[in-house]
Motif scaffolding. Structure first.
Motif, mmCIF file in Angstrom:
data_model
loop_
_atom_site.group_PDB
_atom_site.id
_atom_site.type_symbol
_atom_site.label_atom_id
_atom_site.label_comp_id
_atom_site.label_asym_id
_atom_site.label_seq_id
_atom_site.Cartn_x
_atom_site.Cartn_y
_atom_site.Cartn_z
ATOM 1 N N GLY A 18 4.805 5.357 -5.232
ATOM 2 C CA GLY A 18 4.849 5.293 -6.683
ATOM 3 C C GLY A 18 4.082 6.428 -7.335
ATOM 4 N N LEU A 19 3.097 6.935 -6.622
ATOM 5 C CA LEU A 19 2.326 8.064 -7.149
ATOM 6 C C LEU A 19 3.065 9.385 -6.915
ATOM 7 C CD1 LEU A 19 -1.286 7.201 -5.888
ATOM 8 C CD2 LEU A 19 -0.364 6.896 -8.197
ATOM 9 N N GLY A 20 4.209 9.295 -6.251
ATOM 10 C CA GLY A 20 4.986 10.507 -5.996
ATOM 11 C C GLY A 20 4.717 11.146 -4.650
ATOM 12 N N ARG A 21 3.919 10.490 -3.840
ATOM 13 C CA ARG A 21 3.635 11.050 -2.503
ATOM 14 C C ARG A 21 4.832 10.795 -1.595
ATOM 15 N NH1 ARG A 21 -1.346 13.796 -3.314
ATOM 16 N NH2 ARG A 21 -2.137 12.794 -5.212
ATOM 17 N N ARG A 22 5.102 11.742 -0.728
ATOM 18 C CA ARG A 22 6.271 11.583 0.139
ATOM 19 C C ARG A 22 5.957 11.722 1.623
ATOM 20 N NH1 ARG A 22 7.537 9.281 -3.250
ATOM 21 N NH2 ARG A 22 9.284 9.368 -4.715
ATOM 22 N N ARG A 23 4.929 12.537 1.929
ATOM 23 C CA ARG A 23 4.601 12.742 3.343
ATOM 24 C C ARG A 23 3.316 11.977 3.657
ATOM 25 N NH1 ARG A 23 6.901 15.765 6.200
ATOM 26 N NH2 ARG A 23 5.113 16.466 7.437
ATOM 27 N N THR A 32 4.584 -1.733 10.544
ATOM 28 C CA THR A 32 5.876 -2.304 10.169
ATOM 29 C C THR A 32 6.038 -2.331 8.652
ATOM 30 O OG1 THR A 32 5.787 -3.716 12.128
ATOM 31 C CG2 THR A 32 7.343 -4.341 10.388
ATOM 32 N N GLY A 33 4.994 -2.786 7.967
ATOM 33 C CA GLY A 33 5.053 -2.842 6.507
ATOM 34 C C GLY A 33 5.240 -1.456 5.916
ATOM 35 N N HIS A 34 4.514 -0.512 6.458
ATOM 36 C CA HIS A 34 4.602 0.858 5.989
ATOM 37 C C HIS A 34 6.034 1.381 6.121
ATOM 38 C CE1 HIS A 34 3.822 5.194 5.721
ATOM 39 N NE2 HIS A 34 4.420 5.326 6.898
ATOM 40 N N LEU A 35 6.612 1.189 7.307
ATOM 41 C CA LEU A 35 7.968 1.686 7.556
ATOM 42 C C LEU A 35 8.980 0.995 6.641
ATOM 43 C CD1 LEU A 35 7.815 1.947 11.456
ATOM 44 C CD2 LEU A 35 7.686 3.803 9.770
ATOM 45 N N ALA A 36 8.732 -0.280 6.385
ATOM 46 C CA ALA A 36 9.639 -1.013 5.498
ATOM 47 C C ALA A 36 9.641 -0.405 4.103
ATOM 48 C CB ALA A 36 9.217 -2.476 5.439
ATOM 49 N N ALA A 37 8.426 -0.056 3.626
ATOM 50 C CA ALA A 37 8.342 0.542 2.291
ATOM 51 C C ALA A 37 9.062 1.890 2.259
ATOM 52 C CB ALA A 37 6.880 0.717 1.893
ATOM 53 N N VAL A 84 -5.666 9.217 -0.446
ATOM 54 C CA VAL A 84 -6.063 8.423 0.718
ATOM 55 C C VAL A 84 -6.204 6.956 0.320
ATOM 56 C CG1 VAL A 84 -7.798 8.065 2.496
ATOM 57 C CG2 VAL A 84 -7.294 10.389 1.729
ATOM 58 N N ILE A 85 -5.598 6.098 1.129
ATOM 59 C CA ILE A 85 -5.778 4.665 0.927
ATOM 60 C C ILE A 85 -6.228 4.032 2.243
ATOM 61 C CG2 ILE A 85 -3.393 3.986 1.497
ATOM 62 C CD1 ILE A 85 -3.582 1.948 -0.820
ATOM 63 N N GLY A 86 -7.054 3.029 2.133
ATOM 64 C CA GLY A 86 -7.535 2.349 3.335
ATOM 65 C C GLY A 86 -7.106 0.893 3.341
ATOM 66 N N PHE A 87 -7.847 0.083 4.097
ATOM 67 C CA PHE A 87 -7.495 -1.331 4.253
ATOM 68 C C PHE A 87 -8.757 -2.065 4.665
ATOM 69 C CE2 PHE A 87 -5.283 -5.076 5.388
ATOM 70 C CZ PHE A 87 -3.929 -4.944 5.099
ATOM 71 N N ALA A 146 0.837 -1.202 0.000
ATOM 72 C CA ALA A 146 0.000 0.000 0.000
ATOM 73 C C ALA A 146 0.870 1.250 0.000
ATOM 74 C CB ALA A 146 -0.925 -0.011 1.203
ATOM 75 N N THR A 147 1.838 1.285 0.896
ATOM 76 C CA THR A 147 2.716 2.454 0.974
ATOM 77 C C THR A 147 3.562 2.592 -0.292
ATOM 78 O OG1 THR A 147 2.780 2.432 3.382
ATOM 79 C CG2 THR A 147 4.614 3.492 2.266
#
Lengths: 341, 341
Positions: A173-178, A198-203, A272-275, A167-168
């Motif tokens: 990939g869309l160019g988002r950074r913050r 954890t997954g987010h931080l890994a990305a 915005v992305i969800g889960f 997800a992150t």
DNA sequence: CCCCGAGCCTACATCGTTGTAGAGGCTCGC
DNA sequence: GCGAGCCTCTACAACGATGTAGGCTCGGGG
């Protein structure tokens, strides 16, 4: 008064046991006898007494599904899927809402209803590491979600870390950074919150982007309201994300609501992305991009695992199934994706 | 092997019946005896065998709740409320999803699960006038919703006509004149669709506004998707409403989604009101104005009525309770109402 | 010709609890 | 000091189904 086997037997002129045999599909019955019994059953509108059968066989045909609450759309949709899957196996489902309260979660494992059911599909929230021992129960149990490692029981889950990473990575990939993360449980490691973070931080790490604690919005309960609140306090603190990762859809929708209230455009200003991929996300404005955790597959697998467990009393080694995830792209991250709804 | 009353009796040095009496709160037991029994129960971790008790007493302590599907938020939230209310009465709930399919709705009334349950809270969709006779069943039944008049059974409902009239009157009060209705079931009179439309038309008549068939958007199932579709075809046909009355919230949210896709502003160009007050509506963008049908009250009342019915085998005259409604104003009709979420 | 197994059916005990009926012992009022 | 009535507890028979064991018939192989 409902008819009993006795009545049927009398009417058909056979013994009560023969009626039982017909009902249960015992093969060695003369066709003519079977017909007479079936006719009698029909005529008397006979239905087997579940209580008596349960007493004798020790099975009830009922399984329990324990979840936080049905008001949460994800769990409502999960329950829907579980009930349908159970139906196909001839099982009936009772639902126990524990509200994520530890004490009620423990009650589920030992409560009165245990005697009403053949097994349990269990989606705890408050339980975590250190509670493994509590799961060593003497009835069939299938665990959902990813609260506990090294568990001694059957388990259906998804790869939260990997899905969150994807997800992150997608947002990056869309160019988002913050990228703000909404729904963080500070300090948690094993729950969905911890794993997804954890997954987010890994990305982020893979992309070489330093993490920023100001972008982590805590929210204990994963409701729309808490999502909105977490988003609000972050914005009030002057933080300006260009994307939001809601750790579930409800949080994301709450956050989206708050962003739009403040005049921010989605996805232009903030993606915005969800889960979870709850139905509601597809009809939000804009439609909510999300991670589909394979809910159907989870429900079906869980019921089947439980059903086999119930069938074979033998203690087999616990199974662990990991469902597949997909990213569902909608307008909240890329304009123009809402058309096909 | 779980302990039985026999085991407890032996350990406590009393008869099995005395254990039973202790468990069931029979008053004439010496305090010391009661203590010994309770200690034995504790020591053996004894729990009564539900199946045996059911067989003997003819009660299961389980009630069924039949509804279309849990994926519909209104019903998920209703189920939540019913389960909580049942819990307070010591009852367990099984949920039967009939999907609004007539055949499955009828199954619920005669199906195998009847023997599993003490009673039924029944929210049909497909049943209607002419089906009254089917409701004359020999087990406790409480009907929800307003599909059937002159029914012979307990019934909890709300005043759909009056509530819908109030909703339309509210829109008229805002100065709206071309009010689209989404979710109409053409020809229906007694169902929610028919009744709510009746209320709507009554409000128009009172205000001296002629009805316009082009503003009636049919939709069989009341989902977000069908709401969006109905809205789309109306707009495609060149109809330009200045307000939309979704006959439930899901329809309204679907319609809202479609309107916004086409660049129409809510509420400036089109005001939208729904019906049900599902959680999701409060977090839509803008928040959805709606009619709160008193869901909590309905759930609680239904469970209590069923519980009394189960308690007293005597055939009392059927009761009918009408829940109160309220209009909940949010941003979809009046800007600035979303602040307090 | 007898025995054996397959096919068909029945009798009986049993699952774990609760309702009924009643056995003792005690207290109390007269 | 005696019966009425209360307290405390027990034995026994259900509730309605299924598991076990076994009886009877019939055809075929030894």
């Amino acid at each position: 008064m409902a008819a009993t086997m006795q009545d049927v037997a009398q009417r058909a002129g056979v013994s009560i046991k023969t009626v039982s045999n017909v009902v249960n599909g015992y093969p060695y019955i003369r066709e003519s006898t079977r017909q007479r019994v079936l006719d009698a059953i029909q005529a008397l509108d006979y239905q087997v007494n579940a209580a008596a059968r349960n007493l004798r066989t020790g099975r009830t045909g009922i399984i329990a599904l324990a979840l936080p609450e049905l008001s949460l759309p994800y769990f409502a949709e999960l329950a829907d899927a579980v009930i349908e899957a159970a139906d196909e196996q001839g099982l009936t489902v009772i639902i126990e809402q524990h509200g994520g309260r530890r004490e009620r979660e423990l009650d589920v494992l030992s409560g009165v209803r245990r005697h009403l059911t053949d097994g349990l599909i269990y989606s705890p929230l408050a339980l975590g590491e250190g509670d493994e021992a509590r799961l060593e129960v003497d009835f069939p149990l299938v665990l959902l979600g990813e609260r506990i490692f090294h568990d001694p029981v059957d388990h259906v889950t998804m790869d939260n870390v990997e899905a969150a990473r994807a997800a992150t990575a997608y947002l990056l990939g869309l160019g988002r950074r913050r990228i703000a993360v909404i729904g963080v449980h500070p300090g948690e490691v094993v729950g969905s919150a911890g794993l997804r973070l954890t997954g987010h931080l890994a990305a982020l790490a893979e992309a070489g982007i330093p993490p920023d604690d100001a972008l982590l919005g805590p929210a204990g309960l994963w409701h729309r309201a808490t999502g909105a609140e977490a988003m609000a306090s972050m914005l009030d603190a002057g933080v300006r994300p260009d994307a939001v990762f809601g750790l579930n859809d409800a949080l994301a929708l709450g956050a989206m609501h708050e962003l739009q209230l403040r005049g921010l455009r989605i996805p232009e200003d903030v993606a915005v992305i969800g889960f979870d991929d709850i139905d509601e996300g597809a009809y939000a404005n804009p439609g909510l991009t999300t991670v589909d955790p394979g809910r159907e597959q989870i429900a079906r697998t869980a019921v089947e695992m439980l059903s086999t467990r119930i069938g074979s009393r033998g203690a087999t080694a616990p199974h662990r199934v990991v469902a597949d995830y997909t990213i569902v792209v909608r307008g909240s991250t890329e304009p123009g994706h809402d058309r096909p709804a």
